[in-house]
Write an enzyme that holds these catalytic residues in place. Sequence first.
Site, PDB file in Angstrom:
ATOM      1  N   LYS A 112       2.232  -3.804 -11.590  1.00 35.21           N
ATOM      2  CA  LYS A 112       2.227  -3.388 -10.183  1.00 35.21           C
ATOM      3  C   LYS A 112       0.779  -3.510  -9.689  1.00 35.21           C
ATOM      4  CE  LYS A 112       2.990  -1.450  -6.239  1.00 35.21           C
ATOM      5  NZ  LYS A 112       3.722  -2.197  -5.191  1.00 35.21           N
ATOM      6  N   SER A 162       9.241  -0.946   1.717  1.00 38.89           N
ATOM      7  CA  SER A 162       7.972  -0.499   2.264  1.00 38.89           C
ATOM      8  C   SER A 162       7.427   0.557   1.308  1.00 38.89           C
ATOM      9  CB  SER A 162       8.155   0.076   3.668  1.00 38.89           C
ATOM     10  OG  SER A 162       6.887   0.377   4.199  1.00 38.89           O
ATOM     11  N   ASN A 208      -4.160  -9.387  -4.980  1.00 41.95           N
ATOM     12  CA  ASN A 208      -3.117  -9.311  -3.964  1.00 41.95           C
ATOM     13  C   ASN A 208      -3.734  -9.216  -2.573  1.00 41.95           C
ATOM     14  OD1 ASN A 208      -0.991  -8.779  -2.309  1.00 41.95           O
ATOM     15  ND2 ASN A 208      -0.182  -7.060  -3.494  1.00 41.95           N
ATOM     16  N   CYS A 229      -0.414  -7.379   0.827  1.00 44.74           N
ATOM     17  CA  CYS A 229       0.482  -6.235   0.888  1.00 44.74           C
ATOM     18  C   CYS A 229       0.773  -5.915   2.360  1.00 44.74           C
ATOM     19  CB  CYS A 229      -0.126  -5.001   0.218  1.00 44.74           C
ATOM     20  SG  CYS A 229       1.010  -3.595   0.326  1.00 44.74           S
ATOM     21  N   GLY A 239       9.821 -15.968  -4.677  1.00 43.81           N
ATOM     22  CA  GLY A 239      10.579 -15.815  -3.435  1.00 43.81           C
ATOM     23  C   GLY A 239      11.952 -16.466  -3.516  1.00 43.81           C
ATOM     24  N   GLY A 240      12.993 -15.627  -3.563  1.00 42.65           N
ATOM     25  CA  GLY A 240      14.350 -16.147  -3.468  1.00 42.65           C
ATOM     26  C   GLY A 240      14.896 -16.747  -4.737  1.00 42.65           C
TER      27      GLY A 240
HETATM   28  O1  LIG Z   1       4.770  -1.824  -0.458  1.00 47.68           O
HETATM   29  C1  LIG Z   1       4.235  -2.326  -1.475  1.00 47.68           C
HETATM   30  O2  LIG Z   1       3.741  -1.660  -2.416  1.00 47.68           O
HETATM   31  C2  LIG Z   1       4.222  -3.802  -1.518  1.00 47.68           C
HETATM   32  N1  LIG Z   1       5.385  -4.418  -1.133  1.00 47.68           N
HETATM   33  C3  LIG Z   1       5.481  -5.785  -1.071  1.00 47.68           C
HETATM   34  O3  LIG Z   1       6.555  -6.336  -0.731  1.00 47.68           O
HETATM   35  N2  LIG Z   1       4.410  -6.542  -1.393  1.00 47.68           N
HETATM   36  C4  LIG Z   1       3.219  -5.986  -1.779  1.00 47.68           C
HETATM   37  O4  LIG Z   1       2.257  -6.724  -2.066  1.00 47.68           O
HETATM   38  C5  LIG Z   1       3.134  -4.556  -1.849  1.00 47.68           C
HETATM   39  I1  LIG Z   1       1.362  -3.693  -2.511  1.00 47.68           I
END
Ligand SMILES: O=C(O)c1[nH]c(=O)[nH]c(=O)c1I
Length: 310
Positions: A43, A68, A125, A128, A247-248
């Site tokens: 994560k 979310s 990342n 987000c 993705g998908g």
């Molecule tokens: O809401 C999240 O933790 C999250 N959710 C996502 O769909 N992509 C991301 O990079 C993250 I950091």
Amino acid sequence: MLETTFHDYTFQSPLMNASGVHCMSAEQLDELANSKAGTFVTKSVTKKKRQGNPEPRYYETNLGSINSMGLPNLGFDYYLDYLDKRQKMTSTPVFFSVASMSMQDNIETLKKLEDSNFRGFTELNLSCPNVLGKPQVAYDFDMTEKILTEVFSFFTKPLGVKLPPYFDIAHFDQMATILNKFPLTFVNSINSVGNGLIINPEKEQVVIKPKEGFGGIGGQYIKPTALANVRAFYVRLNPSIQIIGTGGITSGLDAFEHILCGASMLQIGTQLYKEGPKVFARISDELTTIMKTKGYTDIQQFQGKLKTLE
Ligand SMILES: O=C(O)c1[nH]c(=O)[nH]c(=O)c1I
């Protein structure tokens, strides 16, 4: 059959989880390590532990998901300790996902990672979509270039970036121009399609609590956008920068399509959430069957070889 060479390592399978799914705790990461996945990613971590957004913050439909989460994670040190122990047991390199609450946090975390004996891949990342008040970094081209300049002024371990989807050829061009300036190991496209909305028409209500129901969309809904982003960056980036396709991916056929577009590794999010780690065995078997039917014995024979219509 499914071996894929990524940077200086050959994974037995190109399949792995997408950051955020089934990778919050040591138990979950152990399950991924014991599955048919080639490796795993944590994560996205922040310096300190985070609770994330109020629940419900994840919802599934038969076509995909909305989330979310709000960047919940157990904090940088938790994952570094876990990976430290794991590295003593196996030589398979894993991926450490680093998110940023701020540029400062970013740099601090990456400096600790650089100074640690972590010897896997770092996924920065930049996409987000769910941290309140925080725009997705990678939609700000100047900010992206600024962060990568700072990062590569000290970071020497293999590092790639997790990108949001782009929807404009000019943006593919601009982003690829920036990315080609840096010694990136990989680019991972795409993160969830940000700020979608899924509704329950019976209740006439949204389905997740944060952000008035707005969240990142994953699953079958986003495969055409994911394939386009994988292809667009594959054809624009220096060949030294490999592509992770995300993705998908719900089947061996979806995996085949991502590889055809140029992906070297494949991340599975929504389908892993739905099916659990056994999804890796199923998709590996399906992909192997497709390859055999088409007469391919290894991935490199068709990787990136998508044809256009002449
Ligand atoms: O809401 C999240 O933790 C999250 N959710 C996502 O769909 N992509 C991301 O990079 C993250 I950091």
